[in-house]
Structure formats: structure tokens, C-alpha cells
Write a protein that holds these residues in place. Structure first.
Motif, PDB file in Angstrom:
ATOM      1  N   SER A 185       0.825  -1.211   0.000  1.00 16.59           N
ATOM      2  CA  SER A 185       0.000   0.000   0.000  1.00 16.59           C
ATOM      3  C   SER A 185       0.857   1.259   0.000  1.00 16.59           C
ATOM      4  O   SER A 185       0.324   2.377  -0.019  1.00 16.59           O
ATOM      5  N   GLY A 186       2.188   1.106   0.017  1.00 13.82           N
ATOM      6  CA  GLY A 186       3.078   2.250  -0.113  1.00 13.82           C
ATOM      7  C   GLY A 186       2.993   2.897  -1.490  1.00 13.82           C
ATOM      8  O   GLY A 186       3.604   3.942  -1.734  1.00 13.82           O
TER       9      GLY A 186
ATOM     10  N   PRO B  45       6.653  -0.918   3.373  1.00 11.52           N
ATOM     11  CA  PRO B  45       7.007  -1.425   4.698  1.00 11.52           C
ATOM     12  C   PRO B  45       8.435  -1.057   5.071  1.00 11.52           C
ATOM     13  O   PRO B  45       9.294  -0.882   4.199  1.00 11.52           O
ATOM     14  N   ALA B  46       8.701  -0.953   6.366  1.00 12.80           N
ATOM     15  CA  ALA B  46      10.019  -0.523   6.839  1.00 12.80           C
ATOM     16  C   ALA B  46      11.142  -1.400   6.298  1.00 12.80           C
ATOM     17  O   ALA B  46      12.196  -0.905   5.881  1.00 12.80           O
ATOM     18  N   GLY B  47      10.928  -2.720   6.283  1.00  8.56           N
ATOM     19  CA  GLY B  47      11.956  -3.635   5.795  1.00  8.56           C
ATOM     20  C   GLY B  47      12.266  -3.413   4.322  1.00  8.56           C
ATOM     21  O   GLY B  47      13.431  -3.488   3.893  1.00  8.56           O
ATOM     22  N   TYR B  48      11.222  -3.137   3.556  1.00  9.50           N
ATOM     23  CA  TYR B  48      11.408  -2.870   2.124  1.00  9.50           C
ATOM     24  C   TYR B  48      12.249  -1.618   1.920  1.00  9.50           C
ATOM     25  O   TYR B  48      13.202  -1.609   1.124  1.00  9.50           O
ATOM     26  N   MET B  49      11.928  -0.556   2.649  1.00 11.33           N
ATOM     27  CA  MET B  49      12.646   0.703   2.465  1.00 11.33           C
ATOM     28  C   MET B  49      14.098   0.594   2.925  1.00 11.33           C
ATOM     29  O   MET B  49      14.993   1.182   2.322  1.00 11.33           O
TER      30      MET B  49
ATOM     31  N   GLN C 124      11.961   9.139   1.511  1.00 10.91           N
ATOM     32  CA  GLN C 124      11.056   8.048   1.837  1.00 10.91           C
ATOM     33  C   GLN C 124       9.961   8.506   2.781  1.00 10.91           C
ATOM     34  O   GLN C 124      10.093   9.492   3.496  1.00 10.91           O
ATOM     35  N   GLU C 125       8.854   7.768   2.766  1.00 16.00           N
ATOM     36  CA  GLU C 125       7.713   8.059   3.629  1.00 16.00           C
ATOM     37  C   GLU C 125       7.326   6.787   4.354  1.00 16.00           C
ATOM     38  O   GLU C 125       7.322   5.705   3.766  1.00 16.00           O
TER      39      GLU C 125
END
Length: 376
Positions: A151-152, A244-248, A267-268
Motif C-alpha cells: 500500500s506504499g 514497509p520498513a523492511g522494504y525501504m 522516503q515516507e
């Protein structure tokens, strides 16, 4: 130049309208991030099996001014408790009469499940005005790279829709990662927009094929090799990332490995689970023990507080209701103008330099260094 390219040949001076703050300050009325209004749901759209878009009109139906990529904080009473969550506005500011948020149902997610189960046309929802600095105006660029997962995709979708609506043919590469093809949010719309704008290129990457046996795209996770194949000039692009945090974290490491300038990475994230509550200052620290008076200009309410407290926490103790969400200086919801006095603010990107210059501060990460008068 083919016929589509001729249709999309904008005047050179129009190219930067997406990244120009004046574009978005000229349309609709200002809805302050500290002001709460009632949204009325107009439409609910099923984007995937577990993602819905909720479209709203605001108050009397007037147009609203915001920048693509900004978010708003929605508030609801869920099982007797007041719950607030930040959601990116997935609709573009070029369509200011309707605001939409796109929400994934999350196992155990209080607000997401409530929205999916209860929100329907005619339903009402309280929300605070648009906020956030994850927008094209924060980093004007001739070439952009949008990287999203799950959903990012929503803030980047708002930016892409706005670019198309402005009649621009910007050089944008949009790479979206999903669990399966069935989980790609806005899949058909992104493909259609890429057909309309020749310099918008879209790529989808899925961890697995799920039930779509005819999937011809790549599977797995984003790698430097794959990114280099799709976007050979990625190092020259302004990168906007959300997911998601891990993805970023993985994307940032991948770009660093590939020599991308970190100053051109943005990034957001609304992952506030790792919030850290600052420890109280040592009693030996005389500065931390200083006491200051805070006056609210609109209500004439006054309270005292210690320099070891944030202005937000002290205001809450005094019974002053101030909208907030992350309490880390990220979301910008508690942005307030300081009319008199000074504070020591340690934010994490939730406020812009031009807002600071106008006297605004994030109360969640601000400690007083003098008596204060706030525009509240």
C-alpha cells in the motif's frame, strides 16, 4: 515523435509545475493540519481482495488544497476508544473536490479493519487537514524514480495522477513490488497512465505468481541487477520510496551499493511502532529543570511546564487537545505556530524549512527554551 508524444508536448516552462509549490497553493481552500473536519464517504472502490479506496467530500463540499504525496490523519471511535491513523491521500490535488485514501486490511489492524467493515457511502469520518513533506516540491527533478511496495504505492500514485492531470509528460519510472499479481494495487490504472504518457514507465515485481499462472513478469525481490536493467540511469534520478520498513531499508541499502546519492533519496513511512519515549533529563541538569509558561492565543488558556517535557505532552497534561499521531516529529500532525518565544525542536522530517521560517514547530519534539505563546 509519434502521435501520442505530439499530444503531450508541453511548453518547456510548464515542465516543473508538479514540483512547484505555487501550483498547489493556488487551488482550493487551505485546510490546516491542526483543524478537524467531517468527511462524508461518497464511494468505496475495491482495488484488490484486501485493499479498498474510500472517496470523501469535505464539509460543505468545497475543494481542498494539498500537495501530491501528503497525508491526513483520520479519527474514529472504535469499540469505545478514540483511534487516530495517518493515511496518504491517494487522489491527486488536481481533483480537489474529492479526497481518497487507499487502505489495506491488516490482520489485527484496528483502524484498517474498522474502515473496511463500516465505511460506506453516506458514512462520516473525522479527519485533520493534509500534512507531510513527502512531495515533489521537496525535491524538484527532471527525472524521477518511484519505488513502492504494497500500500506504499498511494503517495506515488497521487504524484503520478497529478502529473498526468497537469498535462505533463514527465520522465518517471515507477517500480512497484507486490506479494502476487493479484496484490498489485492500481495495476490497470498504472498501465493505462503509462499508455497516456510516453515517458512514464511502469514495472511490476511479485514475490510469487499466486493464482495467475499466465504471469509473465519477474518474480522475487528487487535487486540492483534488476533495477539496473530496468532503469540504467537510476543514479541520475530523484528517488521517492514508500512501503514497509523492511522494504525501504533494503531499497536504501541497494541504492547505496549502486552509488546513488543519498541526498536524492526520499522516503515516507507511518511505521511508528518503534517510537522511543525520551528519558527525563537528569535532576542535576539545571536547564532541564527550568519552568516556563505557555499561553494559548485563541483560548487564553495558560499552563506551566518543565524544559524536560515536550510541549505536546505538557499540553495534554494541562487538558489541551492537540492533534498528533506519531509523536516522533515524522508525521507533522501537531504542527503549530509559535507566536512568541523559542523552542528546541528535534524533528525527523515532519516539517519543512519554509514552515519553520514562518514560525511553525512540531510540538511533539519541541522543548521550550523560554516562555511561549502558541497559536491555539
Amino acid at each position: 515523435m509519434n502521435s501520442v508524444e505530439r499530444m503531450f508536448a508541453p511548453a518547456p516552462e510548464a515542465e516543473d509545475r508538479l514540483s512547484n509549490a505555487n501550483t498547489w497553493e493556488s487551488g482550493g481552500k487551505l485546510w490546516a493540519s491542526s483543524e478537524q473536519q467531517t468527511l462524508t464517504c461518497c464511494r468505496v472502490v475495491d482495488e484488490t481482495h484486501d485493499v479498498k479506496s474510500f472517496e470523501f467530500r469535505v464539509g460543505d463540499g468545497s475543494p481542498v488544497r494539498f500537495e501530491p504525496g501528503q497525508f491526513m490523519t483520520v479519527s474514529a471511535n472504535v469499540q469505545g476508544q478514540s483511534v487516530e491513523r495517518c493515511y496518504t491521500i491517494s487522489s491527486p490535488p488536481t481533483r480537489p473536490f474529492l479526497l481518497s485514501i487507499t487502505v489495506k486490511r491488516v490482520p489485527g489492524g484496528i483502524m484498517s479493519n474498522w474502515l473496511h467493515d463500516n465505511m460506506k457511502p453516506g458514512s462520516e469520518l473525522r479527519a485533520y487537514g493534509p500534512s507531510g513533506s513527502f512531495t515533489p516540491t521537496s525535491a524538484p527533478a527532471a527525472k524521477s524514480l518511484y519505488l513502492s511496495a504494497g500500500s506504499g504505492v498511494t503517495p506515488l500514485m497521487s504524484m503520478t495522477r497529478a502529473s498526468i492531470d497537469l498535462g505533463l509528460d514527465r520522465d518517471i519510472v515507477f517500480v512497484h513490488s507486490a506479494r502476487t499479481p493479484a496484490d498489485i494495487v492500481f495495476r490497470k490504472e498504472l498501465q493505462r497512465l503509462a499508455e497516456l504518457s510516453p515517458r512514464l514507465r511502469t514495472f511490476f515485481l511479485c514475490e510469487g505468481i499466486g493464482d495467475e499462472e499466465g504471469w509473465s513478469g519477474p518474480t522475487g525481490r528487487l535487486s540492483l541487477q534488476l533495477l539496473s536493467e530496468w532503469v540504467p540511469d537510476y543514479a541520475e534520478r530523484e528517488v521517492f520510496t514508500c512501503g514497509p520498513a523492511g522494504y525501504m531499508t533494503a531499497v536504501r541499502a541497494l541504492l547505496h551499493q549502486g552509488g546513488h546519492d543519498p541526498a536524492r533519496y526520499h522516503q515516507e513511512s507511518f511505521d511508528f511502532a518503534a517510537a522511543v519515549v525520551p528519558e527525563a533529563s537528569s535532576p542535576e541538569n539545571e536547564a532541564a529543570q527550568a519552568s516556563f509558561t505557555v499561553k494559548l492565543s485563541r483560548s487564553s488558556k495558560t499552563f506551566t511546564m518543565s524544559a524536560s517535557e515536550t510541549v505536546l505532552s505538557a499540553a495534554r497534561k494541562a487538558g489541551v487537545a492537540i492533534p498528533s499521531s506519531c509523536s516522533q516529529g515524522i508525521c507533522g500532525t501537531c504542527k503549530t505556530k509559535v507566536l512568541e518565544g523559542t523552542v528546541d525542536m528535534n524533528h525527523k522530517g515532519g516539517i519543512r524549512d519554509r514552515e519553520v521560517q514562518k514560525g511553525f514547530r512540531l510540538l511533539c519534539c519541541s522543548h521550550p527554551t523560554s516562555d511561549l505563546v502558541l497559536e491555539l
